[in-house]
Design a protein around this motif. Sequence first.
Motif, PDB file in Angstrom:
ATOM      1  N   LEU A 102     -48.641  29.738  22.296  1.00  0.00           N
ATOM      2  CA  LEU A 102     -48.988  31.107  21.938  1.00  0.00           C
ATOM      3  C   LEU A 102     -49.052  32.022  23.157  1.00  0.00           C
ATOM      4  CD1 LEU A 102     -49.893  33.210  19.896  1.00  0.00           C
ATOM      5  CD2 LEU A 102     -52.245  32.401  20.214  1.00  0.00           C
ATOM      6  N   ALA A 103     -49.762  31.622  24.197  1.00  0.00           N
ATOM      7  CA  ALA A 103     -49.902  32.472  25.377  1.00  0.00           C
ATOM      8  C   ALA A 103     -48.550  32.756  26.012  1.00  0.00           C
ATOM      9  CB  ALA A 103     -50.838  31.812  26.387  1.00  0.00           C
ATOM     10  N   TYR A 104     -47.689  31.762  26.054  1.00  0.00           N
ATOM     11  CA  TYR A 104     -46.350  31.946  26.624  1.00  0.00           C
ATOM     12  C   TYR A 104     -45.564  32.967  25.810  1.00  0.00           C
ATOM     13  CZ  TYR A 104     -41.438  30.989  27.608  1.00  0.00           C
ATOM     14  OH  TYR A 104     -40.110  31.126  27.900  1.00  0.00           O
ATOM     15  N   ILE A 105     -45.593  32.838  24.479  1.00  0.00           N
ATOM     16  CA  ILE A 105     -44.835  33.739  23.614  1.00  0.00           C
ATOM     17  C   ILE A 105     -45.340  35.171  23.735  1.00  0.00           C
ATOM     18  CG2 ILE A 105     -44.315  34.307  21.209  1.00  0.00           C
ATOM     19  CD1 ILE A 105     -42.742  31.939  22.194  1.00  0.00           C
ATOM     20  N   LEU A 106     -46.663  35.346  23.754  1.00  0.00           N
ATOM     21  CA  LEU A 106     -47.232  36.696  23.787  1.00  0.00           C
ATOM     22  C   LEU A 106     -46.941  37.417  25.097  1.00  0.00           C
ATOM     23  CD1 LEU A 106     -50.727  36.146  22.111  1.00  0.00           C
ATOM     24  CD2 LEU A 106     -48.630  37.032  21.081  1.00  0.00           C
TER      25      LEU A 106
END
Length: 221
Positions: free
Chosen positions: A129-133
């Motif tokens: 999630l953090a990577y995508i955001l």
Amino acid sequence: MTISEMHTLFRTLGQQKGMQHNRAILPEEIDDYLNAAIIDFCRETLAANGSTQYADKRSLRDNAIVPYNALRTLYTEIPKVVQQRPVNGCYIMSMERGGKEILAFIGADINYESDGNRYPCRIIEPAKLAYILNDYCNKPTKFEPCCLIDSDTTIKAEFHIYTDGNKPYQIFVHAINNPKVVKLDDNVDCDLPVYVHKEIVERAVRKFFESVGATTHQVKQ
């Protein structure tokens, strides 16, 4: 093929492979082997049709399991109105249905008005999630949203929808239901397409021989 016909075929195929030389098998035991074979077939079909593809440089998408295949009779679409306010940058849609009735979630679409266009919602892993955001090319936008699924062992599932602050009106969850648990005594038939029933029975017979250590009794074609 009815459950009675599946039992008859199980005994026929089993006798061809030497089942009568091992031990008697009760109808309830045949039910157990058939149900185990059904679940294995569903899982293998999902795995074979859900491989990741690189659609373009901007996103990673999983191939959806279309309803017109070996699991088409288990396919369902669940529409839900998104009513919650955003929490930590995402909209949360809760489903009380999900743990016991759903075998797998295979996709989701959202719209921004009741009769508006649908936009495919990427399902991502929580660890990414953090990577995508924070990724310039992959971060969610209004027309390229993403979501993650938070679920427990009961019947609750939550969809965390990221749309770059744009409130979705509705989400359409695509899922594969759990197959029925077949049972001869209650006349519960297999709800997979008829053309896979013979394969299910053949798998069940193999499971029987594996469980009794009798695979060497198989008749050579």
